[in-house]
Design an enzyme around this catalytic site. Structure first.
Site, PDB file in Angstrom:
ATOM      1  N   ARG A 539       0.686  -0.426   0.120  1.00  0.00           N
ATOM      2  CA  ARG A 539      -0.210   0.020   0.138  1.00  0.00           C
ATOM      3  C   ARG A 539       1.313   1.135   0.156  1.00  0.00           C
ATOM      4  O   ARG A 539       1.692   1.549   0.826  1.00  0.00           O
ATOM      5  CB  ARG A 539      -0.755  -0.149   1.328  1.00  0.00           C
ATOM      6  CG  ARG A 539      -2.040  -1.304   0.782  1.00  0.00           C
ATOM      7  CD  ARG A 539      -2.673  -1.055   2.784  1.00  0.00           C
ATOM      8  NE  ARG A 539      -1.808  -0.230   3.396  1.00  0.00           N
ATOM      9  CZ  ARG A 539      -2.720   0.205   5.002  1.00  0.00           C
ATOM     10  NH1 ARG A 539      -3.000   0.790   4.844  1.00  0.00           N
ATOM     11  NH2 ARG A 539      -1.105   0.052   6.231  1.00  0.00           N
ATOM     12  N   SER A 603       8.909  -5.055   6.270  1.00  0.00           N
ATOM     13  CA  SER A 603       7.850  -6.055   7.303  1.00  0.00           C
ATOM     14  C   SER A 603       9.350  -6.971   7.422  1.00  0.00           C
ATOM     15  O   SER A 603       8.777  -7.763   7.045  1.00  0.00           O
ATOM     16  CB  SER A 603       6.561  -6.057   7.804  1.00  0.00           C
ATOM     17  OG  SER A 603       6.409  -4.639   7.651  1.00  0.00           O
ATOM     18  N   ASP A 657       7.039  -3.592  10.726  1.00  0.00           N
ATOM     19  CA  ASP A 657       5.534  -2.611  10.983  1.00  0.00           C
ATOM     20  C   ASP A 657       5.054  -2.931  12.994  1.00  0.00           C
ATOM     21  O   ASP A 657       3.569  -2.378  13.148  1.00  0.00           O
ATOM     22  CB  ASP A 657       4.502  -4.389  10.513  1.00  0.00           C
ATOM     23  CG  ASP A 657       4.495  -5.391  10.601  1.00  0.00           C
ATOM     24  OD1 ASP A 657       5.551  -6.070  10.825  1.00  0.00           O
ATOM     25  OD2 ASP A 657       4.017  -5.996   9.921  1.00  0.00           O
TER      26      ASP A 657
HETATM   27 MG    MG Z   1       0.367  -6.219   8.460  1.00  0.00          MG
END
Ligand code: MG
Ligand code: ADP
Length: 917
Positions: A539, A603, A657
């Site tokens: 995203r 992440s 994250d």
């Molecule tokens: Mg996530």
């Protein structure tokens, strides 16, 4: 010629007249389909009443649970004994069931008389007699040396509490034995058997004859789920959904219900259909007012009904010139066998004439025609009523299954059905007319209830053996409190290794410094870009943060897919794709010119030297792009932006994250110093005292540590709790040997563990009939979201089966129960392991602070945590149990990776600006 014609005409006319006369006389017994549909509706209502906890006591149809939950599946095997008490004779059986794939069985039986004095005598004597007969049977068959399981067919209404326990309710038919009512008949039989020291028989099941019939037929036809008896008595059983049976604990699966439908109407529900003859017959019976439905149907009563009708008609001068014979006045003179014989239309009137003559009635041709027709009406009514109640059961079955059309099989036994010349044909026809949306097969039970009892026993035997195997497989997933404590302690040890300079390099829990040193203080403001890479979706976000009184965070984001070939292609391709997505987003938001500060949520384990530098240690989860490991991800992103040469960005921070999640929650709750992700992957970060972080200079304050605890166990330290299924999942993964803890706890792998167990259980013949389907072989087919769906408490098993169906897995009801158990075992272990790890972190924080009790908040994100029906609860319970001195609050993060990245960027920017000034 003319005369013959006239004669024939005359006879036809005469016949018609007689038939019309009887029809008129007995119009009340001729039931139209409308009436039958009405009876069907009444019976349906009565079934519901019998199943309900509060309504059962006043229900006439008792709907007795049989504790038979499964039909034979063809894998039963072994030698079984059965005794059959309740019919006109007592029988002993020896059934051999072969597991040869052809579903063959062998039956040897012996009949024993049941002397009248025993049937009306004392219970203990009767059971002694049964035991004696069984001993004799075992002697003749040379079975005395064997230890054999026995099924006990006992065809009287019993309130069962287990498969092998049942208390006799009330005597029906001719059962008038004393001292048996309200007693457990199995224990009576056991007691009698124990007197014979030389045999070893284990009474495993108490079986009603209807249930026995269903099971016998079920062995030959897997669709059989209804048992029906139409003989001396009448009764039916069928497979009901457990969730509808209030009287038995549990909602899973099905259980056979013995309806005891003979008592239908005992509350007056059928009074409008009962004739004066029915009333008279009832008054003269052994049990007036009871079994009213049975008295309109079963062979014990039909002859008597015919007699009462003939008597009345004669008295009224409609038959035999009004002359009543003594025989006609005698109760029981007309029996079922007479009715059957008289209805043999193929033989004309000869049988009828003979029978009536024997009754001294001197019948004319007309009399014979009329009497034959009386018999027809009486037996046809029996078939009609039976069909209506059966139709109610079939409709209930169909509705339970939520099917528009249903194929099913009804197993039938009983003398009336078997020997009456027209009965079966009539019954089938009426049933098919009443339930046009059921394709019903009627299957005659060949060897009757004795074999059925053996089948029930065989199924019970098989289920017990299977249960053992399933329990053994799932036992590996049960973690004792002791084991969980051990996991917590090991995690603690590994956390320390990761923090210490000398052990850090080889530590499996890497404890990566993030250079995030403080939580937001509320003064952050501005517009930021954020990227979120590392989960299911990539995203790009625009985050607007306001401070002061109008403190708020606004976000706009766009999701972009990362195709598999890019996830596993080259690093350059991956980063070019990312920059392409950013360009699209800037375009879309109309902010292409603005050089906004950017936080990059990445992440994966990164070794950081500052907040905007992060070297990828190694890919995890589904990523495997080449030429990235060991490289700085910020550099790679900057280079890709340069290659595109279209816009510029100010990359301020690389963010894990977990850290983003902690920061987001920290923005609301300053007590939040732990961030947890339970999604595709599993990871934790927390605020550690600088003095404990040996690899970063300085001893003041705190820094957030990204633990990367997914690698816990990569040195083999938790191999003692890893199962062969975990090893299979690991071997089939992109990174064998790595992330062992993550592979036991996170969304990417739980479904896969379940799939491995299902394959193994299927191989052992415990599931899916031992057939491993194509789809079950596909890696990844069983997604973790299916665990959530299957384990949902609101979901009936039928829906579980539907989910499995979507996965191409054809399951039986029993299969779906097992699959649900498997899912439960896997997700529970995951939550417990995760909880043990978290307890270690909480305890460490408590010790860092040097307090007796610690209040701390954990910011959590991840779909597994958020959507699984039990994961979060088990996780919380485990933490509470293993870290009793910590009060841990869990706070759901809303979009930690986006908002958190922006907050970290804002903090970093502020500190940077302060530094420059
Ligand atoms: Mg996530
Ligand atoms: P991330 O990939 O960033 O961790 P999520 O937190 O949304 O993203 O986690 C996605 C993962 O959650 C999926 O890969 C899947 O394994 C798991 N998942 C998806 N739906 C469900 C669900 N309904 N119940 C449990 N786990 C789910």
């Amino acid at each position: 010629m003319f005369a013959v014609h006239l004669l024939a005409f005359h006879f036809t006319k005469l016949k018609e007249d007689q038939i019309k006369k009887v029809d008129r006389y007995l119009y009340h017994m001729r039931l139209s389909d409308d009436v039958l549909l009405d009876v069907m509706a009444r019976f349906q209502a009565e079934m519901v009443k019998g199943l309900g906890r509060d309504t059962n006591p006043t229900a006439t149809v008792k709907m007795l649970p049989s504790f038979v939950r499964s039909l034979p599946d063809g894998t039963e095997k072994g030698d079984f004994l059965a005794v059959d008490l309740g019919g006109s004779q007592f029988r002993a059986h020896w059934v051999k069931v072969f597991d040869d794939g052809k579903q063959s069985s062998q039956l040897e039986s012996k009949f024993y008389p049941t002397p009248k004095e025993l049937i009306q005598g004392n219970g203990a004597e009767l059971f002694d007699y049964v035991a004696d007969c069984l001993l004799d049977f075992m002697e003749t068959k040379n079975l005395k040396h064997k230890k054999l399981p026995l099924g006990f067919t006992f065809s009287f209404p019993c309130k069962q509490t287990k498969l092998e326990e049942g208390f006799l309710l009330a005597g029906t038919k001719h059962f008038k034995v004393r001292g048996v009512q309200d007693t457990d008949v199995v224990s009576l039989l056991r007691k009698a058997l124990q007197k014979h020291k030389d045999i070893d028989v284990d009474v495993l099941a108490l079986v009603n004859d209807t249930v026995g019939t269903m099971m016998t037929c079920g062995y030959d036809d897997q669709r059989c789920e209804v048992g029906l008896i139409i003989g001396t008595g009448t009764n039916a059983c069928y497979m009901e959904e457990m969730r509808h049976i209030d009287l038995v604990e549990g909602d899973e699966g099905r259980m056979c219900i013995n309806t005891e439908w003979g008592a239908f109407g005992d509350d007056g529900a059928l009074d409008d259909l009962r004739t004066e003859f029915d009333r008279e017959l009832d008054l003269g019976s052994l049990n007036p007012g009871k079994q009213l439905f049975e008295k309109m149907i079963s062979s014990l009563y039909l002859g008597e009904l015919v007699r009462l009708i003939l008597l009345k008609m004669t008295k009224e001068g409609l038959l035999f010139n009004g002359k009543v014979s003594t025989a006609l006045l005698t109760k029981g003179k007309i029996e079922m066998k007479h009715v059957s014989a008289m209805e043999k239309y193929k033989e004309g009137l000869s049988n009828t004439k003979e029978i009536l003559t024997e009754l001294n009635l001197f019948p004319s041709e007309e009399d014979c025609i009329a009497v034959q027709h009386v018999c027809t009406i009486v037996s046809f009514r029996s078939a009609n009523l039976c069909a209506a109640a059966l139709a109610a059961i079939l409709t209930r079955l169909r509705e339970n299954k939520k099917l528009l059309r249903m194929r099913t099989t009804v197993g039938i036994d009983g003398g009336l059905y078997k020997t009456h010349p027209q009965y079966a044909k009539r019954l089938h026809k009426v049933v098919r007319r009443l339930v046009p949306n059921c394709d019903v097969r009627f299957l005659l039970s060949v060897s009757g209830s004795g074999k059925g009892a053996a089948m029930v026993t065989a199924v019970a035997h098989r289920l017990a053996a299977q249960r053992k195997q399933i329990d053994a497989a799932l036992a590996q997933f049960l973690l004792s409190l002791e084991t969980l404590r051990e996991v917590k302690n090991k995690m603690r040890t590994e956390l320390e290794y990761g923090l210490k300079r000398e052990t850090q390099a080889s530590a499996t829990v890497k404890m990566l410094p993030t250079y995030v040193c403080g939580t937001p203080d509320g003064t952050e403001k501005g517009k930021f870009l954020a990227l979120d890479l590392g989960g299911t979706n990539f995203r790009v976000l625009l985050v607007k943060i306001r401070s002061g009184r109008r403190r708020s965070v606004q976000m706009y984001n766009k999701i972009f897919a990362i195709p598999l070939e890019i996830m596993q292609g080259t690093g350059e391709e991956l980063f070019d794709h990312i920059v392409q997505c950013i360009a699209d987003f800037l375009e879309y938001m109309g902010i292409k010119g603005a050089r906004l500060p950017l936080g990059f949520t990445f992440s994966f384990p990164c070794r950081q030297a500052s907040i905007d530098k992060g070297t990828l240690v190694g890919w995890t989860k589904g990523f495997k792009a080449t030429d990235c490991e060991g490289e700085d991800v910020v550099d790679m992103l900057r280079e890709a932006i340069r290659r595109r040469n279209e816009f510029d960005l100010d990359i301020v921070a690389v963010v894990n994250d977990t850290v983003g999640t902690m920061m987001t929650c920290g923005y609301e709750d300053p007590n939040c110093e732990i961030g947890l992700i339970a999604g595709t992957g599993s990871n934790v970060c927390y605020m550690e005292d600088m003095k404990n972080i040996e690899i970063v200079e300085g001893n003041e304050g705190k820094m957030c540590i990204n633990t990367e605890w997914g690698g816990f166990g990569d040195n083999g330290c938790i191999d003692n709790i890893r199962t062969k299924y975990d090893k299979e999942v690991d071997e089939g993964s992109l990174n064998p040997g790595k992330q062992r803890y993550e592979k036991m706890t996170s969304g990417m792998y739980l479904g896969e563990i379940v799939r491995q167990i299902l394959i193994d259980l299927t191989k052992q013949g415990l599931l899916f009939r031992g057939q491993i389907s194509e789809s079950l072989r596909k890696r990844g087919i069983f997604e973790t979201k299916f665990l959530s769906q299957i384990e949902s408490d609101r979901l009936a098993l039928l829906q579980v089966r539907r989910i499995l169906q979507q996965l191409g897995l054809d399951s039986t009801c029993e299969d779906s129960i097992i699959v649900k158990e498997v899912c439960g075992a896997v997700s529970k272990r995951a939550a417990q392991l995760c909880g043990a790890g978290l307890a270690a972190i909480a305890e460490k924080k408590r010790e860092n602070r040097g307090v007796e009790r610690l209040q701390i908040t954990v910011g959590v994100d991840g779909t597994l945590y958020k959507l699984h029906p039990h994961f979060s609860r088990v996780l919380r319970e485990t933490v509470k149990e293993l870290a009793p001195q910590c009060d841990v609050t869990f706070m759901l993060s809303e979009d930690g990776s986006g908002k958190g990245a922006a907050l970290i960027t804002a903090v970093a920017k502020r500190l940077h600006n302060v530094g420059q000034k």
